[in-house]
Design a protein around this motif. Structure first.
Motif, PDB file in Angstrom:
ATOM      1  N   ALA A  36       9.631   5.996  -1.200  1.00 48.81           N
ATOM      2  CA  ALA A  36      10.851   5.270  -0.872  1.00 48.81           C
ATOM      3  C   ALA A  36      10.494   3.879  -0.371  1.00 48.81           C
ATOM      4  CB  ALA A  36      11.647   6.031   0.189  1.00 48.81           C
ATOM      5  N   ALA A  37      11.306   2.903  -0.718  1.00 48.13           N
ATOM      6  CA  ALA A  37      11.069   1.542  -0.242  1.00 48.13           C
ATOM      7  C   ALA A  37      11.154   1.505   1.276  1.00 48.13           C
ATOM      8  CB  ALA A  37      12.102   0.592  -0.845  1.00 48.13           C
ATOM      9  N   PRO A  38      10.323   0.678   1.915  1.00 49.25           N
ATOM     10  CA  PRO A  38      10.350   0.618   3.389  1.00 49.25           C
ATOM     11  C   PRO A  38      11.757   0.342   3.911  1.00 49.25           C
ATOM     12  CG  PRO A  38       8.497  -0.626   2.509  1.00 49.25           C
ATOM     13  CD  PRO A  38       9.336  -0.232   1.338  1.00 49.25           C
ATOM     14  N   GLY A  39      12.175   1.178   4.877  1.00 49.03           N
ATOM     15  CA  GLY A  39      13.470   0.987   5.512  1.00 49.03           C
ATOM     16  C   GLY A  39      14.643   1.527   4.735  1.00 49.03           C
ATOM     17  N   SER A  40      14.367   2.249   3.608  1.00 45.47           N
ATOM     18  CA  SER A  40      15.480   2.749   2.789  1.00 45.47           C
ATOM     19  C   SER A  40      15.778   4.222   3.019  1.00 45.47           C
ATOM     20  CB  SER A  40      15.174   2.523   1.309  1.00 45.47           C
ATOM     21  OG  SER A  40      14.017   3.261   0.918  1.00 45.47           O
TER      22      SER A  40
ATOM     23  N   ALA B 164       3.839  17.729  -0.956  1.00 46.42           N
ATOM     24  CA  ALA B 164       4.365  18.942  -0.330  1.00 46.42           C
ATOM     25  C   ALA B 164       5.477  18.635   0.652  1.00 46.42           C
ATOM     26  CB  ALA B 164       3.229  19.686   0.363  1.00 46.42           C
ATOM     27  N   ASP B 165       5.405  17.482   1.320  1.00 44.97           N
ATOM     28  CA  ASP B 165       6.434  17.138   2.299  1.00 44.97           C
ATOM     29  C   ASP B 165       7.588  16.346   1.694  1.00 44.97           C
ATOM     30  OD1 ASP B 165       5.241  14.740   1.787  1.00 44.97           O
ATOM     31  OD2 ASP B 165       4.622  14.324   3.849  1.00 44.97           O
ATOM     32  N   GLY B 166       7.565  16.164   0.383  1.00 43.94           N
ATOM     33  CA  GLY B 166       8.651  15.472  -0.285  1.00 43.94           C
ATOM     34  C   GLY B 166       8.675  13.972  -0.078  1.00 43.94           C
ATOM     35  N   SER B 167       7.597  13.397   0.456  1.00 43.95           N
ATOM     36  CA  SER B 167       7.599  11.962   0.768  1.00 43.95           C
ATOM     37  C   SER B 167       7.166  11.091  -0.392  1.00 43.95           C
ATOM     38  CB  SER B 167       6.680  11.696   1.964  1.00 43.95           C
ATOM     39  OG  SER B 167       5.334  12.021   1.625  1.00 43.95           O
ATOM     40  N   ALA B 168       6.640  11.705  -1.472  1.00 36.72           N
ATOM     41  CA  ALA B 168       6.089  10.885  -2.546  1.00 36.72           C
ATOM     42  C   ALA B 168       5.953  11.689  -3.825  1.00 36.72           C
ATOM     43  CB  ALA B 168       4.726  10.334  -2.130  1.00 36.72           C
ATOM     44  N   VAL B 169       5.769  10.961  -4.905  1.00 35.51           N
ATOM     45  CA  VAL B 169       5.400  11.519  -6.203  1.00 35.51           C
ATOM     46  C   VAL B 169       4.239  10.677  -6.725  1.00 35.51           C
ATOM     47  CG1 VAL B 169       6.117  11.951  -8.583  1.00 35.51           C
ATOM     48  CG2 VAL B 169       7.725  12.337  -6.709  1.00 35.51           C
ATOM     49  N   ARG B 170       3.253  11.327  -7.309  1.00 36.68           N
ATOM     50  CA  ARG B 170       2.109  10.567  -7.809  1.00 36.68           C
ATOM     51  C   ARG B 170       1.854  10.910  -9.263  1.00 36.68           C
ATOM     52  NH1 ARG B 170      -1.607  14.827  -5.825  1.00 36.68           N
ATOM     53  NH2 ARG B 170      -3.164  15.135  -7.470  1.00 36.68           N
TER      54      ARG B 170
ATOM     55  N   THR C  32       1.849  -0.919 -13.631  1.00 36.30           N
ATOM     56  CA  THR C  32       2.399  -0.447 -12.349  1.00 36.30           C
ATOM     57  C   THR C  32       3.353  -1.478 -11.774  1.00 36.30           C
ATOM     58  OG1 THR C  32       0.411   0.853 -11.902  1.00 36.30           O
ATOM     59  CG2 THR C  32       1.796   0.293 -10.019  1.00 36.30           C
ATOM     60  N   ALA C  33       2.990  -2.751 -11.876  1.00 40.19           N
ATOM     61  CA  ALA C  33       3.878  -3.816 -11.412  1.00 40.19           C
ATOM     62  C   ALA C  33       5.168  -3.837 -12.225  1.00 40.19           C
ATOM     63  CB  ALA C  33       3.168  -5.161 -11.502  1.00 40.19           C
ATOM     64  N   ALA C  34       5.081  -3.540 -13.523  1.00 39.24           N
ATOM     65  CA  ALA C  34       6.279  -3.496 -14.358  1.00 39.24           C
ATOM     66  C   ALA C  34       7.193  -2.346 -13.945  1.00 39.24           C
ATOM     67  CB  ALA C  34       5.878  -3.356 -15.826  1.00 39.24           C
ATOM     68  N   VAL C  35       6.617  -1.196 -13.630  1.00 39.59           N
ATOM     69  CA  VAL C  35       7.416  -0.066 -13.134  1.00 39.59           C
ATOM     70  C   VAL C  35       8.096  -0.428 -11.820  1.00 39.59           C
ATOM     71  CG1 VAL C  35       7.324   2.327 -12.331  1.00 39.59           C
ATOM     72  CG2 VAL C  35       5.967   1.627 -14.313  1.00 39.59           C
ATOM     73  N   GLN C  36       7.368  -1.115 -10.943  1.00 36.49           N
ATOM     74  CA  GLN C  36       7.954  -1.549  -9.676  1.00 36.49           C
ATOM     75  C   GLN C  36       9.146  -2.477  -9.919  1.00 36.49           C
ATOM     76  OE1 GLN C  36       7.126  -1.344  -5.749  1.00 36.49           O
ATOM     77  NE2 GLN C  36       9.192  -1.583  -6.529  1.00 36.49           N
ATOM     78  N   ALA C  37       9.000  -3.396 -10.853  1.00 35.49           N
ATOM     79  CA  ALA C  37      10.093  -4.323 -11.153  1.00 35.49           C
ATOM     80  C   ALA C  37      11.296  -3.597 -11.750  1.00 35.49           C
ATOM     81  CB  ALA C  37       9.597  -5.409 -12.108  1.00 35.49           C
TER      82      ALA C  37
ATOM     83  N   GLY D 162      14.377  -0.125  -6.136  1.00 37.14           N
ATOM     84  CA  GLY D 162      14.741   0.668  -4.965  1.00 37.14           C
ATOM     85  C   GLY D 162      13.628   1.570  -4.471  1.00 37.14           C
ATOM     86  N   LEU D 163      12.493   1.573  -5.191  1.00 36.91           N
ATOM     87  CA  LEU D 163      11.351   2.416  -4.811  1.00 36.91           C
ATOM     88  C   LEU D 163      10.145   1.546  -4.477  1.00 36.91           C
ATOM     89  CD1 LEU D 163      11.667   5.085  -7.652  1.00 36.91           C
ATOM     90  CD2 LEU D 163      12.303   5.407  -5.252  1.00 36.91           C
ATOM     91  N   TRP D 164       9.127   2.204  -3.958  1.00 37.30           N
ATOM     92  CA  TRP D 164       7.864   1.537  -3.642  1.00 37.30           C
ATOM     93  C   TRP D 164       6.809   2.111  -4.575  1.00 37.30           C
ATOM     94  CZ3 TRP D 164       5.449   1.381   1.973  1.00 37.30           C
ATOM     95  CH2 TRP D 164       4.558   0.294   2.049  1.00 37.30           C
TER      96      TRP D 164
END
Length: 749
Positions: free
Chosen positions: A76-80, A115-121, A144-149, A153-155
């Motif tokens: 998740a993006a910081p602060g979201s 496992a804690d639902g905080s991320a996907v890799r 990876t930068a293209a996916v970010q763009a 709403g994600l990090w």
């Protein structure tokens, strides 16, 4: 006046422009040849050491070697707020599709949620060898930068060995550029203070820089014999600037002293020859000592130390060559111009004085010591035993922390967090603790025993999972021919943690002997992050006695060869050991504890890099020989001229103190600039070298060495008879001079 340095200086001084152009062509040829032929970077197999290295070789035999691996982390993006799983899955699918289209990619795994639902890799395996990954990682980072763009709403960030290696290289390059910005101006200011001449200050810098350029080219050629582990250029810059300036400084100072002593009675060529006969020889001996000392690093049987040795040897020898060839030519050319300018100025002064009816004053520069040196030497001369005891005890006290030395392999845990990839790595291991480190058990057996080996490896995995230090799902792979099997176990603890190290010990000493290790006719070895971090320091500890013994032997042999004295050889070993131990003790005191973190801008790991002590020990021995050779050469020169040993010691220290101090300031400036680097090992190396030079120049050579030589007296020269013969030869001349003076006195009366 017939030795090699004098003959080379004479030829260069006679044809200065030929020597200058020849040097520039030599530098261009070295660099051009290196670029044309190219370097030979070390391959993965060159880094294999110990049991871990043996396991990696077995795995590579079956095509199961480590591949360059990148991981794309989606959070998740910081602060979201919490992670939107649907959005994360969409970004993960986008990542998989983009990565699979790249020619650099071997395979892309399915997305793995934390496992804690905080991320996907998403794990992306690259083609080619592990060390080649950082060369080809840019297209992956771009996707990876293209996916970010596409998913703002994600990090979305990427991390792995290739991207971390690329980040480390960039940070090292930025740091080295910053050290040059610091070291070069300070060195120039120091030389301006020493020579009070812009031209004479620029000469040492120019020679040092051209020597570095030539050495870089030659090191690329040498890498085809000793593969470059990526540290050669760093060592060339570190050592080259220091010794290059120092050797030129030794030569220049002596030439200026001889010029002042001659008072215009000798030509520039003759002055250059005199400097070559004294300081020129000292430079040759010093350079050979540094080169031979550095060569003992080849005994470590380690590609990194081989690269260090090659870089240090090449740049030192090139610096020696420059001081024997192009430097005499420059001095002869500049000296002639200086003499002509001086003659014109004196003619003007005489004309002005004659017009006024006065006699012009003639000022000659000082050639001896100064008041500060005399003040420092006063207690040494009057109370040598007390000075020796006090200074020695002080250095021994500084060496005491060395008893608590803690060596660790500097890995991802210790990399600077100024590297963006390391910040992503921290977030990755927080969400996926099982990725912190791994154990890999590799087994080689006959192909028909594949099922038997696999069964025992599964039993091994079941036993290991009862250990809290091993988690996750074990991964078992087998080579296409069935001969090699590899079991990978996840360890949710950082590499250097006690828990991870204990799990490795249990695996090697308990679980393997009880399972796959009991199968006859098989070969089993353990590698992985933890194994590498433990096997490397252990390998160095085994090699250390051999390297130290070789280092002491060559240092002793070089000193005896240079001065024909066994006593001075033993003194050299003792003082070099004392200096190195004290500087390493200060290193432990500063970097293993937290009190200096704010001052030097680092986070203490509670340890010293496993490569640092051995590197420092060898290089410090070589650099200590610089000052030792120069100072003792001055003392021996006075003794060979018939001066009593006690007075020769004082005269030698006084006459060399200025140049030793100036050289020390230059070296400390260069080394201290490396202490500002972000990479902890380079910071430790720079700091310790700076401390060692300070101790060597201002404690060893000014206090301990003269005190010890004053106490030993004539025994310093044993078993050489050269000093005694010189004294006997000087005695009739002194008596004849005394008789002449007496007769003159009688005639006057």
């Amino acid at each position: 006046m017939t030795n090699l340095p004098v003959r080379m200086a004479r030829r260069s001084a006679e044809r200065p422009w030929r020597a200058i152009v020849g040097w520039l062509l030599f530098v261009a040829l070295c660099l051009g040849s290196g670029i044309a032929i190219g370097g030979n970077p070390a391959a993965s197999e060159d880094f294999r050491i110990g049991e871990a290295g043996r396991a990696e070789a077995i795995a590579a035999e079956g095509g199961l070697q480590q591949r360059p691996l990148e991981r794309v982390l989606i959070q998740a993006a910081p602060g979201s707020g919490p992670l939107d799983r649907a959005a994360a899955d969409a970004a993960a699918r986008d990542t998989v599709q983009r990565m699979r289209k790249l020619p650099e990619v071997l395979s892309v795994a399915e997305p793995v949620p934390a496992a804690d639902g905080s991320a996907v890799r998403v794990d992306v395996t690259m083609k080619g060898a592990e060390l080649d990954g950082k060369k080809n990682v840019d297209p992956l980072l771009a996707q990876t930068a293209a996916v970010q763009a596409a998913h703002p709403g994600l990090w979305v960030q990427e991390v792995g060995s290739p991207s971390i290696g690329k980040g480390v290289d960039k940070l090292r390059g930025d740091d080295l550029a910053r050290t040059e910005v610091i070291a070069l101006p300070v060195t120039l200011i120091t030389l301006l203070f020493v020579f009070s001449s812009v031209i004479m200050a620029i000469v040492p810098l120019l020679l040092a820089l051209t020597s570095i350029i030539a050495a870089v080219g030659l090191s690329m050629l040498a890498s085809h014999l000793f593969p470059d582990a990526g540290v050669g250029t760093n060592i060339i810059l570190l050592i080259g600037l220091a010794v290059g300036v120092d050797y030129t400084l030794f030569y220049l100072k002596r030439e200026r002293e001889e010029r002042a002593r001659a008072g215009g009675r000798l030509s520039s060529g003759a002055l250059v020859e005199l400097a070559a006969a004294t300081s020129g020889r000292a430079v040759v001996v010093s350079g050979l000592a540094v080169a031979v000392s550095s060569a003992t690093l080849y005994l470590a049987d380690d590609v990194i130390f081989s690269s260090i040795a090659t870089g240090a040897i090449v740049v030192t020898l090139v610096a020696v060559v420059s001081s024997l060839t192009v430097l005499p030519a420059l001095l002869a050319t500049l000296g002639e111009r200086s003499e002509r300018r001086k003659a014109r100025n004196e003619a003007r002064k005489k004309a002005r004085a004659a017009a006024r009816g006065r006699t012009p004053k003639v000022r000659r520069p000082k050639t001896g010591g100064n008041r500060i040196t005399d003040a420092v030497l006063r207690p040494t001369r009057k109370h040598p035993l007390a000075t020796l005891a006090t200074a020695t005890l002080a250095l021994l006290a500084l060496a005491l922390p060395l008893l608590n030395l803690n060596l660790t392999e500097m890995s991802r845990e210790t990399h600077s967090r100024a590297i963006p990839a390391m910040q992503t790595y921290d977030r990755l291991t927080a969400s996926y603790p099982e990725l912190k480190s791994t154990h890999q058990v590799v087994v080689r057996a006959d192909a028909e025993r594949t099922d038997e080996v696999a069964a025992e490896l599964r039993r091994l995995a079941d036993r290991a999972r009862t250990d809290a230090a091993v988690t996750g799902t074990p991964v078992l792979r087998t080579s296409p021919d069935g001969r090699i099997s590899l079991l990978e176990l996840s360890v949710p603890h950082f590499i250097s943690s006690d828990t991870a190290v204990a799990s490795l010990k249990s695996l090697r000493e308990t679980h393997i002997p009880a399972t796959v290790g009991r199968l006859p006719g098989t070969e089993t070895a353990v590698t992985g992050d933890v194994a590498r971090s433990q096997d490397y320091p252990a390998h160095q500890k085994r090699k250390l006695p051999l390297i130290i013994a070789a280092l002491l032997l060559v240092t002793f042999a070089m000193t005896v060869w240079a001065f024909r004295s066994v006593v001075l050889g033993l003194i050299g070993i003792a003082l070099n050991l004392l200096s190195a131990a004290a500087s390493l003790g200060v290193l432990v005191l500063v970097f293993q504890y937290e009190w200096a973190e704010g001052i030097l801008d680092f986070d203490s790991t509670g340890s010293i890099g496993s490569r640092v002590p051995l590197f420092l020990f060898v290089i410090l021995f070589g650099l200590s020989m610089d000052y030792q050779v120069f100072v003792i050469s001055r003392i021996r020169e006075a003794a060979l001229n018939g001066v009593p040993t006690r007075q020769a010691v004082i005269d030698g220290i006084r006459s060399s103190a200025g140049v030793v101090t100036s050289a020390a300031v230059v070296m400390v400036t260069v080394f201290a600039s490396f202490a500002a680097l972000h990479l902890i090992e380079m910071k430790q190396i720079g700091f310790s070298l700076a401390v060692a030079v300070l101790l060597d120049a201002f404690v060893i050579r000014i206090l301990i060495l003269p005190s010890l030589m004053l106490l030993l007296g004539e025994a310093n020269w044993w078993p050489s008879r050269g000093v005694r013969r010189a004294r006997r030869s000087a005695a009739p001349i002194a008596n004849a001079n005394a008789d002449t003076d007496a007769r003159r006195a009688v005639n006057v009366r």
